[in-house]
Design an enzyme around this catalytic site. Structure first.
Site, PDB file in Angstrom:
ATOM      1  N   ASP A 319     -41.286 -40.408 -36.767  1.00 22.36           N
ATOM      2  CA  ASP A 319     -40.844 -39.989 -38.099  1.00 22.36           C
ATOM      3  C   ASP A 319     -42.011 -39.733 -39.053  1.00 22.36           C
ATOM      4  O   ASP A 319     -41.830 -39.109 -40.104  1.00 22.36           O
ATOM      5  CB  ASP A 319     -39.913 -41.035 -38.708  1.00 22.36           C
ATOM      6  CG  ASP A 319     -38.548 -41.038 -38.059  1.00 22.36           C
ATOM      7  OD1 ASP A 319     -38.165 -40.005 -37.481  1.00 22.36           O
ATOM      8  OD2 ASP A 319     -37.860 -42.071 -38.121  1.00 22.36           O
ATOM      9  N   LYS A 346     -34.796 -33.244 -34.941  1.00 27.02           N
ATOM     10  CA  LYS A 346     -34.630 -34.058 -36.138  1.00 27.02           C
ATOM     11  C   LYS A 346     -33.775 -33.300 -37.157  1.00 27.02           C
ATOM     12  O   LYS A 346     -33.074 -32.347 -36.809  1.00 27.02           O
ATOM     13  CB  LYS A 346     -36.008 -34.425 -36.694  1.00 27.02           C
ATOM     14  CG  LYS A 346     -36.829 -35.311 -35.760  1.00 27.02           C
ATOM     15  CD  LYS A 346     -36.198 -36.674 -35.601  1.00 27.02           C
ATOM     16  CE  LYS A 346     -37.011 -37.610 -34.744  1.00 27.02           C
ATOM     17  NZ  LYS A 346     -36.418 -38.977 -34.674  1.00 27.02           N
ATOM     18  N   ARG A 350     -38.902 -29.904 -36.735  1.00 25.46           N
ATOM     19  CA  ARG A 350     -40.078 -30.304 -37.497  1.00 25.46           C
ATOM     20  C   ARG A 350     -41.373 -29.701 -36.963  1.00 25.46           C
ATOM     21  O   ARG A 350     -42.364 -29.649 -37.698  1.00 25.46           O
ATOM     22  CB  ARG A 350     -40.176 -31.834 -37.557  1.00 25.46           C
ATOM     23  CG  ARG A 350     -39.165 -32.440 -38.515  1.00 25.46           C
ATOM     24  CD  ARG A 350     -39.317 -33.930 -38.675  1.00 25.46           C
ATOM     25  NE  ARG A 350     -38.307 -34.440 -39.615  1.00 25.46           N
ATOM     26  CZ  ARG A 350     -37.930 -35.703 -39.690  1.00 25.46           C
ATOM     27  NH1 ARG A 350     -38.467 -36.607 -38.878  1.00 25.46           N
ATOM     28  NH2 ARG A 350     -37.025 -36.080 -40.569  1.00 25.46           N
TER      29      ARG A 350
END
Length: 437
Positions: A319, A346, A350
């Site tokens: 993350d 995600k 990303r």
């Protein structure tokens, strides 16, 4: 309501001491695992954000009583029995809510439908549908995506070799397995993913054990009555990462972050900062509710070096990769991030979105199938010379990365749809204003 924020160019140093927001992963789990007990649980330092409130509202629909004592303290009155909901269970933007609730409710035999917003409805759910179906669950989906329609079914314990290291997959299976009498359920994964579920289950008295087989990391759970206990949520290292990176790249910054969770399965960002040469100290270590915490001091770090990031560390910082990519633009030399293909699954893709938005600032960043190749010192230019208009793609971490990129830019920047930070870090702007004042 759509929110647009602007930055005005080079940021003043960050100074002072703050507490970071409560941990999102723990806040979800405090409700979900707590609901499997019988009795009242006080949860202190709960993250009052959109994602966690989605979990809370679903548990209310399932018959749990939840009361706020103040903004970040709740009392959960659980019965370990769930009523059939009268309407869809809306998970909002939260993949954690959908995947963990699927395991919880399949194991409990609750007939329901789990739905989500436009972003969540594009995310892959086959990764939990497959193991839960092998356990006997009946789950219909939209070609492996939400909504998920769960019907009543009798489940059996299994041993499952997960092809990916995913805390959400592992947790979904364990929450289902915990409710199966007289049978064990075991999950193996290729790398150790974050272990908040295992720690919290153990904290509440579950019969849960970890093991290794060959090069696989395993955890086994058996049906156990859980014991209600009050719980204190630690500070979120994923949120802290944005502040730590900013302090390390803005001249003369010197900050202390209080009560940060430093669980080894989450603390990859600290390893990366150390490897790159950041000036970081870990102070006052302690243990709260079976989770490690510490204070983190970080200063401006002018001698950052590019590194290779891949392999077992990826699940421990997945993350944080958007902000690590920004950090790498300010280091000397090349940074290569690999083994992170799951970034595509995600809240946004990303890999593509981080590369696209940082390139707007002039960053030399090349997306790959499983990560990035980033030329440090912004391709030799140092801090960003141009501002940019940043899109966030319904993704809170892209929005926050874009804001910080604007802080190290010579000219003003605009970040569109900044309201998405409400899913994890509602106090983001307030904290930055505090540290800049």
């Amino acid at each position: 309501m759509r929110k647009i924020v602007t930055t005005q160019g080079f940021c003043t140093p960050l100074k002072g001491e703050i507490s970071v927001p409560p941990d999102k992963s723990m806040s979800h789990r405090s409700l979900i695992i707590g609901s499997l007990t019988k009795g009242k649980i006080k949860v202190s330092n709960f993250l009052n954000s959109a994602d966690c409130l989605a979990t809370l509202e679903i548990l209310k629909q399932l018959g749990c009583s939840v009361e706020f004592l103040d903004e970040n303290t709740i009392v959960l009155n659980a019965k370990n029995v769930y009523i059939e909901p009268k309407s869809e269970l809306y998970c909002g933007n939260s993949g954690t809510t959908m995947r963990l609730m699927a395991g919880l409710l399949a194991g409990a035999g609750v007939k329901c439908t789990l739905s989500g917003d436009i972003s969540l409805s594009k995310r892959p759910m086959k990764r939990i549908i497959e193991p839960l179906t092998k356990m006997g669950a009946s789950i219909k989906s939209n070609d492996g995506k939400a909504p998920l329609v769960i019907k009543q079914a009798k489940l059996n314990g299994i041993t499952y070799n997960s092809p990916i290291a995913s805390a959400q997959v592992k947790s979904s299976i364990l929450l289902a397995g915990l409710q199966i009498p007289n049978e064990a359920t075991t999950v193996y994964e290729p790398h150790l993913s974050r272990d908040h579920t295992e720690r919290m289950l153990k904290y509440f008295g579950a019969d849960i054990k970890t093991c290794q087989k060959d090069e696989l990391f395993g955890v086994t759970v058996r049906h156990t009555p859980l014991i209600p206990k009050d719980l204190n949520v630690v500070g979120d290292i994923s949120s802290a990462a944005f502040i730590m990176v900013t302090a390390s790249i803005i001249k003369d910054s010197d900050i202390i972050l209080r009560n940060v969770g430093i669980n080894p399965t989450r603390a990859g960002i600290i390893d990366v900062l150390n490897s790159m040469g950041a000036k970081i100290e870990i102070l006052n270590k302690d243990l709260i509710s079976n989770e490690e915490i510490a204070d983190v001091r970080i200063k401006y770090s002018p001698d950052l070096k590019g590194i290779k990031i891949g392999g077992e560390i990826i699940p421990r910082l997945i993350d944080e990769i958007p902000i690590i990519a920004l950090l790498a633009t300010q280091a000397e030399g090349k940074t290569v991030i690999s083994g992170a293909a799951d970034l595509k699954n995600k809240e946004s893709d990303r890999i593509l979105c981080v590369a696209k938005e940082l390139a707007k600032f002039g960053a030399k960043i090349e997306p790959t199938d499983d990560g990035f190749i980033i030329e440090g010192k912004n391709g030799g230019k140092g801090l960003f010379q141009e501002g940019a208009e940043v899109e966030c793609y319904h993704d809170h971490r892209i929005a926050m990365m874009g804001y910080i990129a604007g802080l190290i830019s010579a000219k003003p920047s605009r970040i569109n749809d900044f309201e998405w930070i409400e899913t994890s870090f509602p106090s983001f702007l307030q904290i930055f204003e505090t540290l800049r004042s």
